[in-house]
Design a protein around this motif. Sequence first.
Motif, PDB file in Angstrom:
ATOM      1  N   MET A   1       0.856  -1.199   0.000  1.00  0.00           N
ATOM      2  CA  MET A   1       0.000   0.000   0.000  1.00  0.00           C
ATOM      3  C   MET A   1       0.885   1.240   0.000  1.00  0.00           C
ATOM      4  N   PRO A   2       0.675   2.227  -0.882  1.00  0.00           N
ATOM      5  CA  PRO A   2       1.492   3.421  -0.925  1.00  0.00           C
ATOM      6  C   PRO A   2       1.523   4.103   0.427  1.00  0.00           C
ATOM      7  N   GLY A   3       2.709   4.468   0.871  1.00  0.00           N
ATOM      8  CA  GLY A   3       2.852   5.141   2.148  1.00  0.00           C
ATOM      9  C   GLY A   3       3.051   4.185   3.307  1.00  0.00           C
ATOM     10  N   GLY A   4       2.751   2.865   3.127  1.00  0.00           N
ATOM     11  CA  GLY A   4       2.940   1.897   4.189  1.00  0.00           C
ATOM     12  C   GLY A   4       4.349   1.347   4.171  1.00  0.00           C
ATOM     13  N   ARG A   5       4.560   0.264   4.914  1.00  0.00           N
ATOM     14  CA  ARG A   5       5.876  -0.356   4.950  1.00  0.00           C
ATOM     15  C   ARG A   5       6.178  -1.052   3.623  1.00  0.00           C
ATOM     16  N   LEU A   6       7.442  -1.080   3.268  1.00  0.00           N
ATOM     17  CA  LEU A   6       7.844  -1.787   2.058  1.00  0.00           C
ATOM     18  C   LEU A   6       7.646  -3.283   2.250  1.00  0.00           C
ATOM     19  N   THR A   7       7.113  -3.951   1.226  1.00  0.00           N
ATOM     20  CA  THR A   7       6.924  -5.392   1.275  1.00  0.00           C
ATOM     21  C   THR A   7       8.120  -6.088   0.653  1.00  0.00           C
ATOM     22  N   HIS A   8       8.139  -7.418   0.794  1.00  0.00           N
ATOM     23  CA  HIS A   8       9.226  -8.194   0.185  1.00  0.00           C
ATOM     24  C   HIS A   8       9.205  -8.009  -1.331  1.00  0.00           C
ATOM     25  N   GLN A   9       8.009  -7.995  -1.910  1.00  0.00           N
ATOM     26  CA  GLN A   9       7.889  -7.797  -3.354  1.00  0.00           C
ATOM     27  C   GLN A   9       8.408  -6.413  -3.759  1.00  0.00           C
ATOM     28  N   ASP A  10       8.093  -5.384  -2.939  1.00  0.00           N
ATOM     29  CA  ASP A  10       8.607  -4.043  -3.212  1.00  0.00           C
ATOM     30  C   ASP A  10      10.132  -4.052  -3.255  1.00  0.00           C
ATOM     31  N   ARG A  11      10.728  -4.730  -2.291  1.00  0.00           N
ATOM     32  CA  ARG A  11      12.191  -4.750  -2.209  1.00  0.00           C
ATOM     33  C   ARG A  11      12.808  -5.471  -3.406  1.00  0.00           C
ATOM     34  N   ARG A  12      12.175  -6.549  -3.848  1.00  0.00           N
ATOM     35  CA  ARG A  12      12.687  -7.242  -5.033  1.00  0.00           C
ATOM     36  C   ARG A  12      12.530  -6.386  -6.289  1.00  0.00           C
ATOM     37  N   ARG A  13      11.455  -5.622  -6.356  1.00  0.00           N
ATOM     38  CA  ARG A  13      11.280  -4.708  -7.484  1.00  0.00           C
ATOM     39  C   ARG A  13      12.366  -3.638  -7.476  1.00  0.00           C
ATOM     40  N   ILE A  14      12.666  -3.122  -6.292  1.00  0.00           N
ATOM     41  CA  ILE A  14      13.714  -2.111  -6.177  1.00  0.00           C
ATOM     42  C   ILE A  14      15.034  -2.661  -6.714  1.00  0.00           C
ATOM     43  N   ALA A  15      15.376  -3.904  -6.314  1.00  0.00           N
ATOM     44  CA  ALA A  15      16.627  -4.521  -6.765  1.00  0.00           C
ATOM     45  C   ALA A  15      16.643  -4.662  -8.286  1.00  0.00           C
ATOM     46  N   THR A  16      15.508  -5.088  -8.866  1.00  0.00           N
ATOM     47  CA  THR A  16      15.425  -5.265 -10.321  1.00  0.00           C
ATOM     48  C   THR A  16      15.598  -3.933 -11.036  1.00  0.00           C
ATOM     49  N   TRP A  17      14.912  -2.908 -10.555  1.00  0.00           N
ATOM     50  CA  TRP A  17      14.979  -1.602 -11.213  1.00  0.00           C
ATOM     51  C   TRP A  17      16.340  -0.957 -11.052  1.00  0.00           C
ATOM     52  N   LEU A  18      16.989  -1.164  -9.898  1.00  0.00           N
ATOM     53  CA  LEU A  18      18.351  -0.649  -9.742  1.00  0.00           C
ATOM     54  C   LEU A  18      19.280  -1.302 -10.748  1.00  0.00           C
ATOM     55  N   ALA A  19      19.116  -2.615 -10.937  1.00  0.00           N
ATOM     56  CA  ALA A  19      19.955  -3.332 -11.902  1.00  0.00           C
ATOM     57  C   ALA A  19      19.719  -2.825 -13.324  1.00  0.00           C
ATOM     58  N   GLU A  20      18.504  -2.327 -13.591  1.00  0.00           N
ATOM     59  CA  GLU A  20      18.190  -1.793 -14.918  1.00  0.00           C
ATOM     60  C   GLU A  20      18.667  -0.358 -15.095  1.00  0.00           C
ATOM     61  N   GLY A  21      19.205   0.212 -13.999  1.00  0.00           N
ATOM     62  CA  GLY A  21      19.745   1.568 -14.083  1.00  0.00           C
ATOM     63  C   GLY A  21      18.771   2.668 -13.744  1.00  0.00           C
ATOM     64  N   LEU A  22      17.595   2.335 -13.188  1.00  0.00           N
ATOM     65  CA  LEU A  22      16.632   3.367 -12.823  1.00  0.00           C
ATOM     66  C   LEU A  22      17.123   4.143 -11.609  1.00  0.00           C
ATOM     67  N   GLY A  23      16.777   5.419 -11.536  1.00  0.00           N
ATOM     68  CA  GLY A  23      17.139   6.246 -10.403  1.00  0.00           C
ATOM     69  C   GLY A  23      16.131   6.136  -9.278  1.00  0.00           C
ATOM     70  N   TYR A  24      16.521   6.660  -8.115  1.00  0.00           N
ATOM     71  CA  TYR A  24      15.655   6.600  -6.944  1.00  0.00           C
ATOM     72  C   TYR A  24      14.308   7.290  -7.200  1.00  0.00           C
ATOM     73  N   ALA A  25      14.350   8.427  -7.916  1.00  0.00           N
ATOM     74  CA  ALA A  25      13.114   9.188  -8.137  1.00  0.00           C
ATOM     75  C   ALA A  25      12.099   8.374  -8.941  1.00  0.00           C
ATOM     76  N   GLU A  26      12.568   7.688  -9.990  1.00  0.00           N
ATOM     77  CA  GLU A  26      11.653   6.906 -10.814  1.00  0.00           C
ATOM     78  C   GLU A  26      11.145   5.677 -10.055  1.00  0.00           C
ATOM     79  N   ILE A  27      12.032   5.031  -9.286  1.00  0.00           N
ATOM     80  CA  ILE A  27      11.599   3.882  -8.484  1.00  0.00           C
ATOM     81  C   ILE A  27      10.548   4.318  -7.475  1.00  0.00           C
ATOM     82  N   ALA A  28      10.781   5.464  -6.848  1.00  0.00           N
ATOM     83  CA  ALA A  28       9.811   5.989  -5.880  1.00  0.00           C
ATOM     84  C   ALA A  28       8.473   6.271  -6.551  1.00  0.00           C
TER      85      ALA A  28
END
Length: 305
Positions: free
Chosen positions: A1-28
Motif C-alpha cells: 500500500m502506498p505510504g505503508g511499509r515496504l513489502t518483500h515484493q517491493d524490495r525485489r522490485r527495487i533490486a530489479t529496477w536498480l539493476a536496470e539503471g533506474l534512479g531513486y526518483a523513478e523507483i519511488a
Amino acid sequence: MPGGRLTHQDRRRIATWLAEGLGYAEIARRLGRPTSTISREVARNSTFGDYLPDRAQQVAVQRARRARPAQAAEPPEGLPAEAARGFVDQFAALLAAIGLPRMAARVFVCLLTSDGGSLTAAELVRLLQVSPASVSKAIGYLEAMDLVGRGPDPGGRRERYVIDDDTWLRAWRTDTGAHAELARAAQRGVALFGAGSPAGTRLGQMGQFFDWLSGEMSGSRLTDTVRGDALTVLAALVHAARPLTVDELVRALGLPADRVADALAAIEEHPVIADPLTLLRTEPGTYTVTTRSDRLSPAQRAALV
C-alpha cells in the motif's frame, strides 16, 4: 500500500529496477513512495554497493518483531539520580544549541541514557518531572525525525519509546534528505526569481552547496546510465536553444520515456551535473537550460551581449 511499509515484493522490485539503471526518483514514483524512502532503504541494506532485497526483508521482519524487555527507569547502580539528571540537562542543552527543541532534546537524552534504550511515557514524565502533554509533543517531534520508535511493553498495555541500534544511520539519512530538498527548493527559487537576479544568484549558490552536501553525506552515486542520459538531455536542450517538452525529448533522442524522466529528475536533484548550466522548468513538462548565475558576473554578461 502506498505510504505503508515496504513489502518483500517491493524490495525485489527495487533490486530489479536498480539493476536496470533506474534512479531513486523513478523507483519511488513507480512504488508511490517518497524518494527519501527509497534512498534510505538502499543505503541501509547495501553491501559493497549492491542492494540485497532478501536480507533487507529479513532485517525488517526482525526489527518489527523485536520486543525489548522492560527496564527500570532508574539511573545505573552507584550513579546518584541528581548527577544523572544533571547530565541529561547538560547534554540536552548542547543538542538544543544545534537545533533540537529543548524538551525533545531532554526526552531523547533520557532515552539514550536508560539501561535498555526504552522508556514509557509515564516513566519519562516521572524522570523529567514534566507534564504528559510535553512528553507527547516531544515524542511526536522525535518520531517525525525518525530518531525514536515505538515498541510493546512486555507485561503491560503501554507502549515503550525506543532508540534502535540504527538510530544514528536513520538520523543521518533524514538530514541528507532535508539537504537534498533544500537544494531542490533553491533551484525552484532560481527559476522563479530569475537566474540573473540577485536573489536567483544567492539561491543558485545555496542550491549548489546543499546538493554537494547531500551527495557527500549520502555517499550515493548516480549510475553511469542515468548520468549519461542526463548529459544527453542537456546537450539536446543546448542544441535546440528553446524549451522542449518531455515528449519532444523522447522522440528526438530515441530514449524510453522513463529514462528521460530519470535523467531530468537526476539533474533537478543534483544540479552539479549540469554545471555550468542550470536546468529550468518553464512550465509543467517543459524544460530549457541557461548558464548558472554564479558563473558569470553581471558585467561579464553585459559584455557578451
